[in-house]
Design a protein around this motif. Structure first.
Motif, PDB file in Angstrom:
ATOM      1  N   ASP A 137     -55.903 -56.523 -30.717  1.00 16.25           N
ATOM      2  CA  ASP A 137     -55.050 -56.830 -29.570  1.00 16.25           C
ATOM      3  C   ASP A 137     -54.162 -58.035 -29.854  1.00 16.25           C
ATOM      4  OD1 ASP A 137     -56.234 -54.716 -28.253  1.00 16.25           O
ATOM      5  OD2 ASP A 137     -57.538 -55.980 -27.001  1.00 16.25           O
ATOM      6  N   VAL A 138     -54.713 -59.056 -30.474  1.00 16.27           N
ATOM      7  CA  VAL A 138     -53.939 -60.264 -30.795  1.00 16.27           C
ATOM      8  C   VAL A 138     -52.830 -59.938 -31.793  1.00 16.27           C
ATOM      9  CG1 VAL A 138     -54.073 -62.518 -31.927  1.00 16.27           C
ATOM     10  CG2 VAL A 138     -55.797 -61.866 -30.252  1.00 16.27           C
ATOM     11  N   VAL A 139     -53.147 -59.153 -32.805  1.00 12.68           N
ATOM     12  CA  VAL A 139     -52.149 -58.772 -33.805  1.00 12.68           C
ATOM     13  C   VAL A 139     -51.037 -57.952 -33.162  1.00 12.68           C
ATOM     14  CG1 VAL A 139     -51.772 -57.364 -35.880  1.00 12.68           C
ATOM     15  CG2 VAL A 139     -53.721 -58.930 -35.761  1.00 12.68           C
ATOM     16  N   GLU A 140     -51.406 -56.994 -32.328  1.00  6.68           N
ATOM     17  CA  GLU A 140     -50.400 -56.160 -31.664  1.00  6.68           C
ATOM     18  C   GLU A 140     -49.505 -56.992 -30.756  1.00  6.68           C
ATOM     19  OE1 GLU A 140     -52.662 -53.021 -29.836  1.00  6.68           O
ATOM     20  OE2 GLU A 140     -53.033 -52.015 -31.767  1.00  6.68           O
ATOM     21  N   GLU A 141     -50.093 -57.941 -30.036  1.00  4.85           N
ATOM     22  CA  GLU A 141     -49.293 -58.811 -29.168  1.00  4.85           C
ATOM     23  C   GLU A 141     -48.331 -59.663 -29.991  1.00  4.85           C
ATOM     24  OE1 GLU A 141     -51.917 -61.107 -26.649  1.00  4.85           O
ATOM     25  OE2 GLU A 141     -52.749 -59.299 -25.751  1.00  4.85           O
ATOM     26  N   ALA A 142     -48.807 -60.161 -31.129  1.00  7.44           N
ATOM     27  CA  ALA A 142     -47.956 -60.975 -31.998  1.00  7.44           C
ATOM     28  C   ALA A 142     -46.812 -60.142 -32.559  1.00  7.44           C
ATOM     29  CB  ALA A 142     -48.786 -61.580 -33.126  1.00  7.44           C
ATOM     30  N   GLU A 143     -47.090 -58.881 -32.920  1.00 14.40           N
ATOM     31  CA  GLU A 143     -46.044 -58.010 -33.447  1.00 14.40           C
ATOM     32  C   GLU A 143     -45.005 -57.674 -32.379  1.00 14.40           C
ATOM     33  OE1 GLU A 143     -48.226 -54.671 -34.986  1.00 14.40           O
ATOM     34  OE2 GLU A 143     -48.642 -55.666 -36.892  1.00 14.40           O
ATOM     35  N   GLU A 144     -45.474 -57.480 -31.134  1.00 17.24           N
ATOM     36  CA  GLU A 144     -44.567 -57.153 -30.038  1.00 17.24           C
ATOM     37  C   GLU A 144     -43.664 -58.332 -29.699  1.00 17.24           C
ATOM     38  OE1 GLU A 144     -47.009 -55.840 -26.799  1.00 17.24           O
ATOM     39  OE2 GLU A 144     -47.594 -53.999 -27.827  1.00 17.24           O
ATOM     40  N   SER A 145     -44.160 -59.527 -29.817  1.00 12.86           N
ATOM     41  CA  SER A 145     -43.362 -60.707 -29.461  1.00 12.86           C
ATOM     42  C   SER A 145     -42.455 -61.175 -30.598  1.00 12.86           C
ATOM     43  CB  SER A 145     -44.267 -61.853 -29.004  1.00 12.86           C
ATOM     44  OG  SER A 145     -45.109 -62.264 -30.065  1.00 12.86           O
TER      45      SER A 145
END
Length: 106
Positions: free
Chosen positions: A97-105
């Motif tokens: 979840d943290v990685v996906e959020e970082a990629e989205e931002s």
């Protein structure tokens, strides 16, 4: 049938002597006297620790002649492993979840 509490096995393993007993039993089944000979605690202390481990569902015993031989309980250890697997999956999902959020931002 033994009911396993969510944390009884973990609490039982929190004592260094009980952990040492579990480590010895992972190598081979043993009687109380054998365990006492290998550990820096008395035979009555080993018996008390085995009682706690048995209550937590981590060891089982069998009468063999005049002595009781203890071994690890596959069911109890499987319950601990299932809990560890759950913790691991939750941690991996959290990292994902943290990685996906970082990629989205980005």
């Amino acid at each position: 049938m033994v009911t396993y509490g969510a944390h009884s096995g973990w609490e039982a393993l929190g004592d260094p002597n009980r952990l040492a007993i579990v480590q010895r039993l992972a190598e081979r089944p043993c009687a109380v006297g054998e365990l006492a000979d290998e550990l820096p605690i008395s035979r009555p202390a080993v018996s008390q620790h085995l009682k706690v481990l048995k209550s937590a569902g981590l060891v089982i015993d069998q009468a063999m002649g005049t002595r009781r031989v203890y071994r690890l309980s596959p069911v109890g250890l499987s319950a601990l492993r299932d809990q560890l697997d759950t913790f691991w999956r939750r941690a991996l999902n959290g990292y994902q979840d943290v990685v996906e959020e970082a990629e989205e931002s980005s």
